[in-house]
Design a protein around this motif. Structure first.
Motif, PDB file in Angstrom:
ATOM      1  N   GLY A   6       0.819  -1.207   0.000  1.00  0.00           N
ATOM      2  CA  GLY A   6       0.000   0.000   0.000  1.00  0.00           C
ATOM      3  C   GLY A   6       0.849   1.252   0.000  1.00  0.00           C
ATOM      4  N   ASN A   7       1.970   1.223   0.716  1.00  0.00           N
ATOM      5  CA  ASN A   7       2.848   2.383   0.768  1.00  0.00           C
ATOM      6  C   ASN A   7       3.531   2.619  -0.581  1.00  0.00           C
ATOM      7  N   ARG A   8       3.911   1.546  -1.259  1.00  0.00           N
ATOM      8  CA  ARG A   8       4.443   1.705  -2.614  1.00  0.00           C
ATOM      9  C   ARG A   8       3.359   2.227  -3.555  1.00  0.00           C
ATOM     10  N   ASN A   9       2.154   1.704  -3.382  1.00  0.00           N
ATOM     11  CA  ASN A   9       1.065   2.107  -4.265  1.00  0.00           C
ATOM     12  C   ASN A   9       0.736   3.589  -4.130  1.00  0.00           C
ATOM     13  N   ALA A  10       0.975   4.166  -2.954  1.00  0.00           N
ATOM     14  CA  ALA A  10       0.733   5.601  -2.775  1.00  0.00           C
ATOM     15  C   ALA A  10       1.570   6.416  -3.751  1.00  0.00           C
ATOM     16  N   PHE A  11       2.772   5.923  -4.058  1.00  0.00           N
ATOM     17  CA  PHE A  11       3.618   6.627  -5.024  1.00  0.00           C
ATOM     18  C   PHE A  11       3.073   6.461  -6.446  1.00  0.00           C
ATOM     19  N   LEU A  12       2.456   5.314  -6.737  1.00  0.00           N
ATOM     20  CA  LEU A  12       1.846   5.137  -8.053  1.00  0.00           C
ATOM     21  C   LEU A  12       0.608   6.001  -8.208  1.00  0.00           C
ATOM     22  N   ILE A  33      10.495   5.091  -7.255  1.00  0.00           N
ATOM     23  CA  ILE A  33      10.431   4.749  -5.834  1.00  0.00           C
ATOM     24  C   ILE A  33       9.440   3.617  -5.597  1.00  0.00           C
ATOM     25  N   ALA A  34       8.297   3.671  -6.265  1.00  0.00           N
ATOM     26  CA  ALA A  34       7.297   2.609  -6.097  1.00  0.00           C
ATOM     27  C   ALA A  34       7.856   1.260  -6.517  1.00  0.00           C
ATOM     28  N   GLY A  35       8.673   1.263  -7.561  1.00  0.00           N
ATOM     29  CA  GLY A  35       9.154  -0.002  -8.093  1.00  0.00           C
ATOM     30  C   GLY A  35      10.375  -0.570  -7.422  1.00  0.00           C
ATOM     31  N   GLY A  36      11.150   0.257  -6.705  1.00  0.00           N
ATOM     32  CA  GLY A  36      12.423  -0.280  -6.243  1.00  0.00           C
ATOM     33  C   GLY A  36      12.972   0.209  -4.919  1.00  0.00           C
ATOM     34  N   LEU A  37      12.267   1.087  -4.206  1.00  0.00           N
ATOM     35  CA  LEU A  37      12.803   1.588  -2.936  1.00  0.00           C
ATOM     36  C   LEU A  37      13.098   0.424  -1.989  1.00  0.00           C
ATOM     37  N   THR A  38      14.225   0.518  -1.297  1.00  0.00           N
ATOM     38  CA  THR A  38      14.618  -0.531  -0.345  1.00  0.00           C
ATOM     39  C   THR A  38      14.702   0.038   1.067  1.00  0.00           C
ATOM     40  N   ARG A  39      14.977  -0.866   1.997  1.00  0.00           N
ATOM     41  CA  ARG A  39      15.182  -0.473   3.396  1.00  0.00           C
ATOM     42  C   ARG A  39      16.664  -0.237   3.706  1.00  0.00           C
ATOM     43  N   ALA A  40      17.454   0.047   2.683  1.00  0.00           N
ATOM     44  CA  ALA A  40      18.886   0.257   2.906  1.00  0.00           C
ATOM     45  C   ALA A  40      19.170   1.488   3.749  1.00  0.00           C
ATOM     46  N   TRP A  50       5.492   2.663   6.660  1.00  0.00           N
ATOM     47  CA  TRP A  50       4.610   3.744   7.093  1.00  0.00           C
ATOM     48  C   TRP A  50       3.338   3.160   7.719  1.00  0.00           C
ATOM     49  N   PRO A  51       3.012   3.544   8.951  1.00  0.00           N
ATOM     50  CA  PRO A  51       1.876   2.917   9.632  1.00  0.00           C
ATOM     51  C   PRO A  51       0.520   3.530   9.305  1.00  0.00           C
ATOM     52  N   GLY A  52       0.508   4.715   8.742  1.00  0.00           N
ATOM     53  CA  GLY A  52      -0.757   5.401   8.479  1.00  0.00           C
ATOM     54  C   GLY A  52      -1.293   5.100   7.093  1.00  0.00           C
ATOM     55  N   GLU A  53      -2.237   5.947   6.646  1.00  0.00           N
ATOM     56  CA  GLU A  53      -2.792   5.837   5.300  1.00  0.00           C
ATOM     57  C   GLU A  53      -1.944   6.754   4.417  1.00  0.00           C
ATOM     58  N   PRO A  54      -1.081   6.186   3.571  1.00  0.00           N
ATOM     59  CA  PRO A  54      -0.041   7.005   2.927  1.00  0.00           C
ATOM     60  C   PRO A  54      -0.571   8.056   1.961  1.00  0.00           C
ATOM     61  N   THR A  55      -1.696   7.775   1.302  1.00  0.00           N
ATOM     62  CA  THR A  55      -2.243   8.775   0.394  1.00  0.00           C
ATOM     63  C   THR A  55      -2.842   9.926   1.183  1.00  0.00           C
ATOM     64  N   ARG A  56      -3.623   9.610   2.208  1.00  0.00           N
ATOM     65  CA  ARG A  56      -4.181  10.664   3.058  1.00  0.00           C
ATOM     66  C   ARG A  56      -3.074  11.482   3.712  1.00  0.00           C
ATOM     67  N   ASP A  57      -1.990  10.809   4.088  1.00  0.00           N
ATOM     68  CA  ASP A  57      -0.868  11.484   4.745  1.00  0.00           C
ATOM     69  C   ASP A  57       0.050  12.210   3.755  1.00  0.00           C
ATOM     70  N   ALA A  58      -0.236  12.088   2.452  1.00  0.00           N
ATOM     71  CA  ALA A  58       0.601  12.711   1.411  1.00  0.00           C
ATOM     72  C   ALA A  58       2.063  12.313   1.574  1.00  0.00           C
ATOM     73  N   LEU A  59       2.302  11.023   1.813  1.00  0.00           N
ATOM     74  CA  LEU A  59       3.650  10.531   2.067  1.00  0.00           C
ATOM     75  C   LEU A  59       4.630  10.873   0.944  1.00  0.00           C
ATOM     76  N   PRO A  60       4.277  10.675  -0.337  1.00  0.00           N
ATOM     77  CA  PRO A  60       5.264  11.013  -1.373  1.00  0.00           C
ATOM     78  C   PRO A  60       5.698  12.471  -1.334  1.00  0.00           C
ATOM     79  N   LEU A  61       4.766  13.373  -1.095  1.00  0.00           N
ATOM     80  CA  LEU A  61       5.119  14.790  -1.131  1.00  0.00           C
ATOM     81  C   LEU A  61       5.814  15.247   0.143  1.00  0.00           C
ATOM     82  N   ARG A  62       5.628  14.554   1.232  1.00  0.00           N
ATOM     83  CA  ARG A  62       6.469  14.824   2.410  1.00  0.00           C
ATOM     84  C   ARG A  62       7.938  14.583   2.038  1.00  0.00           C
TER      85      ARG A  62
END
Length: 366
Positions: A6-12, A33-40, A50-62
């Motif tokens: 879901g967090n990756r999908n927020a970027f899509l 980022i949606a296709g390849g971000l890692t935990r490095a 991300w524990p919240g709702e990433p689209t509502r939280d505007a995670l990509p734009l943060r």
């Protein structure tokens, strides 16, 4: 519980929004980022977990606000090339972003702590379409009450000059002229007098603070350098003469303002743009109830109106709606617009997007 997919999908989802709003740089970054971000990096791990709702939280734009701040500060030349649009390969973009997250993690992490502050003066051009509709129906004088004012740059709406499809409003010689690309018939040239403008925000920003000015600049999308100039000019206008901006909960504030005596011959207008999605439903319910109650008390001498510019996720842009009293208080669409006001359409064929009520659910911040 964190939902990595879901967090990756927020970027899509944000990538779709960018692609429909002429923002290829952020569109490419979202896809990478949606296709390849890692935990490095710690930042990458926090995003994927991300524990919240990433689209509502505007995670990509943060995240993108923090990255753009690095670019504007001259802190990362490779990332600057991504923001300039000279690096376009998805794999190369991802490698640069991953390296930046690892190298500047301490700087970037605080940008994830709060929502974006996209205080865009260009939105005033779309909001003017709502105000024009109000004065056509109720008379030339309005007092504006804005919720979610952020740093108050749209509280300068009475000091901006507007060219709306060739129809001019606002003072001659204003430092900022807002001239969106126009589609459809231009608005009529009607008398419009803004007698007062006041606003509130649950966490207002002082635009005159250099750190705040830098933060506002970071949330300007890289494809639109003219917006950066306009934001900085608007901030200088606030430095020269401040705005009436209070720290307050939206419901508390609007209930108190609606209870104040209203001058005869002046329409009291609630106004907001890209705010509704951030209001908790209990707060949104109170605002709705307060406006309906005020509408029931409204008279021809003391009208009440509501002008909203809020996202429509299905169409990927903003819808400008108006309702007013006395009358049936029904919502009606007067325009659609780019999220940052770069274009405004007064094409009446878009009426199929009208809804009975502003949505309670989140859309997408831009």
């Amino acid at each position: 519980m964190a939902d990595e997919a879901g967090n990756r999908n927020a970027f899509l989802i944000q990538e779709h929004y960018c692609s429909t709003n002429a923002a290829p740089v952020y569109g490419r970054m979202c896809k990478a980022i949606a296709g390849g971000l890692t935990r490095a990096s710690a930042v990458g791990a926090r995003i994927l977990d991300w524990p919240g709702e990433p689209t509502r939280d505007a995670l990509p734009l943060r995240l993108f606000g923090g990255l753009h701040a690095l670019v504007l500060a001259g802190a990362d030349d490779q990332l600057a090339a991504v923001y300039a649009g000279t690096v376009t390969d998805e794999h190369e973009i991802l490698a640069i972003v991953e390296r930046t997250l690892a190298r500047h993690g301490d700087t970037l992490m605080p940008w994830l702590d709060g929502p974006p502050q996209t205080n865009e003066p260009g939105r005033s051009g779309a909001l003017m379409m709502g105000l024009i509709e109000v004065v056509r129906e109720h008379g030339p004088k309005v007092e504006i009450l804005e919720i979610g004012s952020s740093a108050g740059l749209n509280l300068l709406i009475d000091r901006y000059r507007f060219d709306l499809g060739g129809t001019m409003f606002g003072p001659d010689g204003a430092p900022v002229t807002i001239r969106p690309e126009w589609t459809g018939p231009p608005p009529p040239r009607v008398p419009l007098e803004i007698v007062s403008v006041r606003g509130c925000d649950v966490a207002p920003m002082d635009a005159t603070d250099p750190a705040v000015a830098a933060r506002l600049a970071a949330y300007v999308w890289p494809e639109t350098p003219e917006r950066l100039i306009r934001v900085r000019t608007a901030i200088e206008m606030v430095r020269q003469r401040g705005v009436a901006l209070e720290r307050a909960d939206a419901a508390d504030w609007i209930e108190a303002r609606l209870a104040e005596p209203q001058p005869a011959g002046v329409t009291r207008v609630l106004m907001h743009s890209v705010v509704w999605q951030y209001l908790p439903e209990p707060i949104a319910h109170r605002v709705r109830a307060a406006m309906v109650a005020a509408g029931e008390r409204a008279s021809a001498e003391r009208p009440i109106a509501w002008v909203a510019m809020e996202p429509d996720r299905a169409f990927g842009h903003q819808v400008v709606r108006v309702r007013s009293w006395p009358g049936d208080g029904a919502w009606r669409i007067v325009a659609t617009a780019h999220p940052h006001g770069s274009w405004v359409s007064a094409d009446s064929s878009r009426e199929e997007m009208a809804s009975v009520e502003l949505p309670a659910a989140a859309k997408i911040e831009v």
